[in-house]
Write an enzyme that holds these catalytic residues in place. Sequence first.
Site, PDB file in Angstrom:
ATOM      1  N   GLY A   8      36.547  42.607  40.286  1.00 15.49           N
ATOM      2  CA  GLY A   8      36.091  42.897  38.921  1.00 15.49           C
ATOM      3  C   GLY A   8      34.615  42.583  38.734  1.00 15.49           C
ATOM      4  NE  ARG A  23      40.661  44.596  40.497  1.00 11.70           N
ATOM      5  CZ  ARG A  23      40.083  43.438  40.204  1.00 11.70           C
ATOM      6  NH1 ARG A  23      39.921  42.531  41.143  1.00 11.70           N
ATOM      7  NH2 ARG A  23      39.661  43.181  38.991  1.00 11.70           N
ATOM      8  CG  ASP A  46      42.962  37.103  45.504  1.00  6.06           C
ATOM      9  OD1 ASP A  46      43.534  36.081  45.929  1.00  6.06           O
ATOM     10  OD2 ASP A  46      43.316  37.701  44.479  1.00  6.06           O
ATOM     11  CE  LYS A  80      34.099  38.879  41.417  1.00  5.19           C
ATOM     12  NZ  LYS A  80      35.025  40.025  41.404  1.00  5.19           N
ATOM     13  CB  THR A  81      35.827  35.630  39.139  1.00  2.43           C
ATOM     14  OG1 THR A  81      36.755  36.135  38.180  1.00  2.43           O
ATOM     15  CG2 THR A  81      36.065  34.163  39.324  1.00  2.43           C
ATOM     16  CG  ASP A 119      39.173  36.015  35.884  1.00  2.70           C
ATOM     17  OD1 ASP A 119      38.694  36.701  34.973  1.00  2.70           O
ATOM     18  OD2 ASP A 119      39.944  36.475  36.742  1.00  2.70           O
TER      19      ASP A 119
HETATM   20  P1  FBP Z   1      38.169  39.330  39.576  1.00  3.31           P
HETATM   21  O1  FBP Z   1      39.165  38.255  39.806  1.00  3.31           O
HETATM   22  O2  FBP Z   1      38.150  40.361  40.637  1.00  3.31           O
HETATM   23  O3  FBP Z   1      36.805  38.782  39.283  1.00  3.31           O
HETATM   24  O4  FBP Z   1      38.639  40.121  38.273  1.00  3.31           O
HETATM   25  C1  FBP Z   1      38.373  39.723  36.995  1.00  3.31           C
HETATM   26  C2  FBP Z   1      39.161  40.514  35.978  1.00  3.31           C
HETATM   27  O5  FBP Z   1      38.271  40.888  34.960  1.00  3.31           O
HETATM   28  C3  FBP Z   1      40.356  39.758  35.402  1.00  3.31           C
HETATM   29  O6  FBP Z   1      39.979  38.898  34.360  1.00  3.31           O
HETATM   30  C4  FBP Z   1      41.252  40.872  34.951  1.00  3.31           C
HETATM   31  O7  FBP Z   1      42.599  40.469  34.853  1.00  3.31           O
HETATM   32  C5  FBP Z   1      41.047  41.889  36.023  1.00  3.31           C
HETATM   33  O8  FBP Z   1      39.740  41.698  36.525  1.00  3.31           O
HETATM   34  C6  FBP Z   1      41.193  43.308  35.539  1.00  3.31           C
HETATM   35  O9  FBP Z   1      41.151  44.157  36.618  1.00  3.31           O
HETATM   36  P2  FBP Z   1      40.716  45.687  36.588  1.00  3.31           P
HETATM   37  O10 FBP Z   1      39.229  45.720  36.443  1.00  3.31           O
HETATM   38  O11 FBP Z   1      41.134  46.192  37.908  1.00  3.31           O
HETATM   39  O12 FBP Z   1      41.382  46.323  35.414  1.00  3.31           O
END
Ligand code: FBP
Length: 546
Positions: free
Chosen positions: A77, A141, A172, A198-199, A201
């Site tokens: 993400g 991803r 991950d 990175k994230t 979250d």
């Molecule tokens: P990462 O763990 O890859 O940084 O993703 C963050 C995130 O924004 C989460 O908070 C959310 O649940 C997910 O990506 C949403 O995924 P997508 O962009 O595939 O809809």
Amino acid sequence: MKISALQKARAAYQPKLPKALQGAVKIAEGAPTKSVDNQEEIKKLFPNTYGMPLIEFIPGEEVNNKKINIGVILSGGQAPGGHNVISGLFDAVKKLNSENRLYGFLMGPGGLVDHNYIEITADFIDQYRNTGGFDMIGSGRTKLEKEDQFEKGLQIIRELNISAVVIIGGDDSNTNACVLAEYYAAKKYGVQVIGCPKTIDGDLKNDQIETSFGFDTATKTYSELIGNIERDCNSARKYWHFVKLMGRSASHIALECALQTQPNICLISEEIEAKDMTLNEVVENIAEAVAYRAAQGNNFGVVLIPEGLIEFIPAIGRLIQELNDLLAAHGTDYKDLDKEAQHKYILAHLSKENAATFETLPEGVARQLSLDRDPHGNVQVSLIETEKLLSEMVAAKLEQWAKEGKFKGNFSAQHHFFGYEGRCAAPSNFDADYCYALGTSAAQLVANGKTGYMAIVKNTTAKTDEWRAGGVPITMMMNMERRNGEIKPVIRKALVELDGKPFKSFVAKRDGWAKNTEYIYSGPIQYWGPTEVCDQPTKTLILEQE
Ligand code: FBP
């Protein structure tokens, strides 16, 4: 490309670097490390990258650096600041030797496997300095986990004469970076792999990583929006706003936004799990606050809901666990069935207890839980409308209480989901500097021949000058966990700690926020102005580092 006035002015911002990264650098190595748990298993799985020391960069002497080519990948993400990691990496590798080259693999790890790449040049990168988004090279991803992917990646690595790959990703993706580093080391291919935390979250943190980049900007962006809603809500005084916040399993984003905006209610999934609460108890707690405020004449309020909540309600958590195993084992038979047949298939294969929970869920939620996982096996929680589920259940409860004479008031709900709105915001000063320093550290780890490390920057609540940069062996952050029905080595995800200062500070104030109206309107991120307005880290980081 036409750009906004803000983007133009912001492009000129020169991110600040910690003192140790401002000139020539050498490394100071600490003692050998071990993984956070399951040491024997992790050591066996990563014989070439286990036990390496922690690294800190300190000022050194200029030396003649040999020419290197590096590849970079954005994984998962979006998170504000990714472009600045690449800018820091680019500037540092060019400074080491102007003939060095940086290649960007396109649309995530898949770009390495499928040989899609561009060369990142000075003119090209200048368009992206201090901007949000991952559009410079795109993200994806694709999970890098199979030997044939590693070997296909190696072909393009050889063709471009690349000696190191930098993977910018969450827990991950960095787990996979470590597996790739180990594979290339075991095969003696001479290809280094470096990770970057990175994230948005905020769940990739531990004793070595103070925060993941993007959390600062995303939570400030959501807090601005929550503050606007609070003010609207306090003006019209007729709605309860149910706001779901992104963040996957952990509730760090919701907690940080609560600390910034002081809503009436903020649910913390980790607490709900620890108290073994049922969905009905969660609903009753919200309904009680609504009824209390209604009795004071306040038929309005704001509720923050972490997107991962549903997984943490123990009965639903157990159901998800079994569904994960079921989908991993029988995913292919199940995939081609129609909706109704899929529902029946699941009920026929679940244990009695979990089948009973599955049947109590509203159709939309049940469907989301039984749909495909993301490539890392996670439930796609951002697609589950928990905010609507909760507000509908609260409305039903209040209706029942009204009949029993326990509720006299109005309850009208509005729903919001803040997620994608915050992932590509222009990075705050904190994220702009932090990311640039992470990219510079990654370049130095490569130049010093390291592999299987993640770039880190510490002491981040001090002035940028005093930040400390270095690297942590990725194996140090690993343990064995059940994923997709198998026990695997993974980086331990950081959840909200119930005995940690951010949560305790929230608990100390939340009753007052529920009863009274104590909203804080933090306003938009500011890039220029007084330091207490522009350069404050998150409240979580400040409380954790106190
Ligand atoms: P990462 O763990 O890859 O940084 O993703 C963050 C995130 O924004 C989460 O908070 C959310 O649940 C997910 O990506 C949403 O995924 P997508 O962009 O595939 O809809």
